[in-house]
Every structure is written in structure tokens, then in C-alpha cells.
Design a protein around this motif. Sequence first.
Motif, PDB file in Angstrom:
ATOM      1  N   PHE A 125       0.826  -1.197   0.000  1.00  0.00           N
ATOM      2  CA  PHE A 125       0.000   0.000   0.000  1.00  0.00           C
ATOM      3  C   PHE A 125       0.865   1.253   0.000  1.00  0.00           C
ATOM      4  N   ALA A 126       1.941   1.251   0.802  1.00  0.00           N
ATOM      5  CA  ALA A 126       2.832   2.416   0.857  1.00  0.00           C
ATOM      6  C   ALA A 126       3.449   2.693  -0.510  1.00  0.00           C
ATOM      7  N   ALA A 127       3.944   1.641  -1.158  1.00  0.00           N
ATOM      8  CA  ALA A 127       4.540   1.822  -2.489  1.00  0.00           C
ATOM      9  C   ALA A 127       3.491   2.327  -3.479  1.00  0.00           C
ATOM     10  N   GLY A 128       2.317   1.724  -3.468  1.00  0.00           N
ATOM     11  CA  GLY A 128       1.249   2.141  -4.376  1.00  0.00           C
ATOM     12  C   GLY A 128       0.772   3.557  -4.107  1.00  0.00           C
ATOM     13  N   ALA A 129       0.644   3.906  -2.838  1.00  0.00           N
ATOM     14  CA  ALA A 129       0.189   5.252  -2.485  1.00  0.00           C
ATOM     15  C   ALA A 129       1.209   6.305  -2.890  1.00  0.00           C
ATOM     16  N   LEU A 130       2.491   6.004  -2.720  1.00  0.00           N
ATOM     17  CA  LEU A 130       3.520   6.956  -3.143  1.00  0.00           C
ATOM     18  C   LEU A 130       3.539   7.116  -4.663  1.00  0.00           C
ATOM     19  N   MET A 131       3.420   6.015  -5.395  1.00  0.00           N
ATOM     20  CA  MET A 131       3.353   6.093  -6.852  1.00  0.00           C
ATOM     21  C   MET A 131       2.138   6.908  -7.284  1.00  0.00           C
ATOM     22  N   MET A 132       1.019   6.644  -6.632  1.00  0.00           N
ATOM     23  CA  MET A 132      -0.216   7.342  -6.953  1.00  0.00           C
ATOM     24  C   MET A 132      -0.088   8.821  -6.632  1.00  0.00           C
ATOM     25  N   LEU A 133       0.570   9.166  -5.541  1.00  0.00           N
ATOM     26  CA  LEU A 133       0.741  10.564  -5.173  1.00  0.00           C
ATOM     27  C   LEU A 133       1.598  11.305  -6.211  1.00  0.00           C
ATOM     28  N   ILE A 134       2.644  10.676  -6.685  1.00  0.00           N
ATOM     29  CA  ILE A 134       3.476  11.272  -7.738  1.00  0.00           C
ATOM     30  C   ILE A 134       2.636  11.487  -8.989  1.00  0.00           C
ATOM     31  N   SER A 135       1.824  10.516  -9.331  1.00  0.00           N
ATOM     32  CA  SER A 135       0.949  10.632 -10.494  1.00  0.00           C
ATOM     33  C   SER A 135      -0.025  11.792 -10.322  1.00  0.00           C
ATOM     34  N   CYS A 136      -0.596  11.925  -9.142  1.00  0.00           N
ATOM     35  CA  CYS A 136      -1.546  13.015  -8.872  1.00  0.00           C
ATOM     36  C   CYS A 136      -0.867  14.384  -8.939  1.00  0.00           C
ATOM     37  N   VAL A 137       0.378  14.471  -8.478  1.00  0.00           N
ATOM     38  CA  VAL A 137       1.113  15.734  -8.563  1.00  0.00           C
ATOM     39  C   VAL A 137       1.341  16.107 -10.032  1.00  0.00           C
ATOM     40  N   CYS A 138       1.609  15.118 -10.872  1.00  0.00           N
ATOM     41  CA  CYS A 138       1.739  15.377 -12.316  1.00  0.00           C
ATOM     42  C   CYS A 138       0.421  15.904 -12.879  1.00  0.00           C
ATOM     43  N   TYR A 139      -0.684  15.359 -12.413  1.00  0.00           N
ATOM     44  CA  TYR A 139      -2.016  15.795 -12.834  1.00  0.00           C
ATOM     45  C   TYR A 139      -2.243  17.258 -12.466  1.00  0.00           C
ATOM     46  N   VAL A 140      -1.897  17.607 -11.227  1.00  0.00           N
ATOM     47  CA  VAL A 140      -2.058  18.983 -10.757  1.00  0.00           C
ATOM     48  C   VAL A 140      -1.161  19.923 -11.566  1.00  0.00           C
ATOM     49  N   ALA A 141       0.076  19.519 -11.796  1.00  0.00           N
ATOM     50  CA  ALA A 141       0.998  20.360 -12.571  1.00  0.00           C
ATOM     51  C   ALA A 141       0.467  20.605 -13.980  1.00  0.00           C
ATOM     52  N   MET A 142      -0.093  19.578 -14.600  1.00  0.00           N
ATOM     53  CA  MET A 142      -0.642  19.756 -15.946  1.00  0.00           C
ATOM     54  C   MET A 142      -1.844  20.685 -15.910  1.00  0.00           C
ATOM     55  N   TRP A 143      -2.713  20.544 -14.908  1.00  0.00           N
ATOM     56  CA  TRP A 143      -3.868  21.438 -14.829  1.00  0.00           C
ATOM     57  C   TRP A 143      -3.415  22.882 -14.631  1.00  0.00           C
ATOM     58  N   GLU A 144      -2.391  23.089 -13.822  1.00  0.00           N
ATOM     59  CA  GLU A 144      -1.872  24.439 -13.635  1.00  0.00           C
ATOM     60  C   GLU A 144      -1.360  25.013 -14.954  1.00  0.00           C
ATOM     61  N   ALA A 145      -0.665  24.200 -15.716  1.00  0.00           N
ATOM     62  CA  ALA A 145      -0.173  24.651 -17.026  1.00  0.00           C
ATOM     63  C   ALA A 145      -1.337  24.959 -17.966  1.00  0.00           C
ATOM     64  N   LEU A 146      -2.342  24.093 -17.967  1.00  0.00           N
ATOM     65  CA  LEU A 146      -3.497  24.313 -18.842  1.00  0.00           C
ATOM     66  C   LEU A 146      -4.322  25.519 -18.398  1.00  0.00           C
ATOM     67  N   SER A 147      -4.468  25.704 -17.094  1.00  0.00           N
ATOM     68  CA  SER A 147      -5.273  26.834 -16.622  1.00  0.00           C
ATOM     69  C   SER A 147      -4.558  28.163 -16.851  1.00  0.00           C
ATOM     70  N   ALA A 148      -3.261  28.122 -17.048  1.00  0.00           N
ATOM     71  CA  ALA A 148      -2.521  29.344 -17.360  1.00  0.00           C
ATOM     72  C   ALA A 148      -2.511  29.630 -18.858  1.00  0.00           C
ATOM     73  N   THR A 149      -2.941  28.645 -19.658  1.00  0.00           N
ATOM     74  CA  THR A 149      -2.890  28.825 -21.114  1.00  0.00           C
ATOM     75  C   THR A 149      -4.277  28.690 -21.732  1.00  0.00           C
ATOM     76  N   VAL A 150      -4.711  27.478 -22.000  1.00  0.00           N
ATOM     77  CA  VAL A 150      -5.969  27.260 -22.737  1.00  0.00           C
ATOM     78  C   VAL A 150      -7.226  27.369 -21.874  1.00  0.00           C
ATOM     79  N   GLU A 151      -7.101  27.309 -20.553  1.00  0.00           N
ATOM     80  CA  GLU A 151      -8.255  27.366 -19.659  1.00  0.00           C
ATOM     81  C   GLU A 151      -8.215  28.589 -18.749  1.00  0.00           C
ATOM     82  N   LYS A 152      -7.781  29.718 -19.283  1.00  0.00           N
ATOM     83  CA  LYS A 152      -7.646  30.932 -18.478  1.00  0.00           C
ATOM     84  C   LYS A 152      -8.969  31.363 -17.843  1.00  0.00           C
TER      85      LYS A 152
END
Length: 185
Positions: free
Chosen positions: A72-99
Amino acid sequence: MKKSVWKYGLLSGLVLAGTMAVTVPFEHHINASYGMLVGYTTMVLSFLIVFVGVKHYRDTECGGSITFGRAFAAGALMMLISCVCYVAMWEALSATVEKNFAHDYAASMEKRAQNSGLQGAALEARIAEAHKFEVMYSNPLYRMSMTLLEPLPVGIIMALVTAGIVRRRPEEGISRTASPEALAN
């Protein structure tokens, strides 16, 4: 564990963020329900990479056995990294195409409230709530936490399911490196 966590967490995040980058610019051309279906399906599929990552970690770094907690710890850490990538992409999109996302979303909240049949103070309260959302969403910490809350529950469920499926106790008296022929005797 670090190498597997980063490798599979980033791979899952790449799939999640990449799909978001491809689909979000077209969200105004599709039905909102269909967009949500595509979004959550993509989340589940990207988190399947986390399943593969935990299984790989168990088989290569843990000698074929792993406890539920460690899986669970390994999976949760992998999932957390994945979620941070998701947030980073949304931030990039909200600064450009989703202003105008917050304004458009607040406007749709207001329109739904007006079309719902509410009147008087109840309607005014919903409209005030929509405007409050727009103001709060301009705060980056609020926006990032709201964005993180989208994939997080799905990711936690997937990490729990993964840990339940992948966990395996070591066989007593059997060498982890024993060949199949030696096990047969």
C-alpha cells in the motif's frame, strides 16, 4: 523502493497528464458527462500502471513477497506522484488554454441555479456561492488542492486494491531462488 516508486509514479503521471493535455482543449465541444467519463476512465487506466509498479517492486526488489502495508505504501507513493503530475498539468493548462475556467464554471453554476426554479434568498445564496467559488479559485493553493482532490480518492482506492491483490507472504522452507525442478522434489 525509491527507483520503482519514481519510475512507475512518473509513468502513471505522464499518462494521466498527457491525456489531460490532449482532451481538455476539446472539452467545450463534448458533453460534460462524456468528458467526466473519459477523465475518470483515464485515471483508472493510469493507476493500473501503479498496480504494475507495485507488482514489479514485489517481484524484483522484495524477492517475490510483500506485506499489505508495504504494498500500500509503495502504491500510495506512486499514486501521489501521479496526482502531482495531474495537478501540474492542470496548472499549465489553466494558465494557457483554460484561463477563463473559474469564470465559466461560476457562470454555469449561476445558470443552473436560475434554471432550477429557486427564487428569492435561495437563488441569491446560490449565485453568491458561484461568485465565491470564482474568487477562491483564483488562489493557487485552493485551486491546486481542489485539483488534487479529483484523482486522489480514485488513487487511494486503487492503491488499497493493489495492496490486497499483490500482497504475498514468503513460502516457508522454500528458497526464493529455487528452480521449479528443485521445488518439485
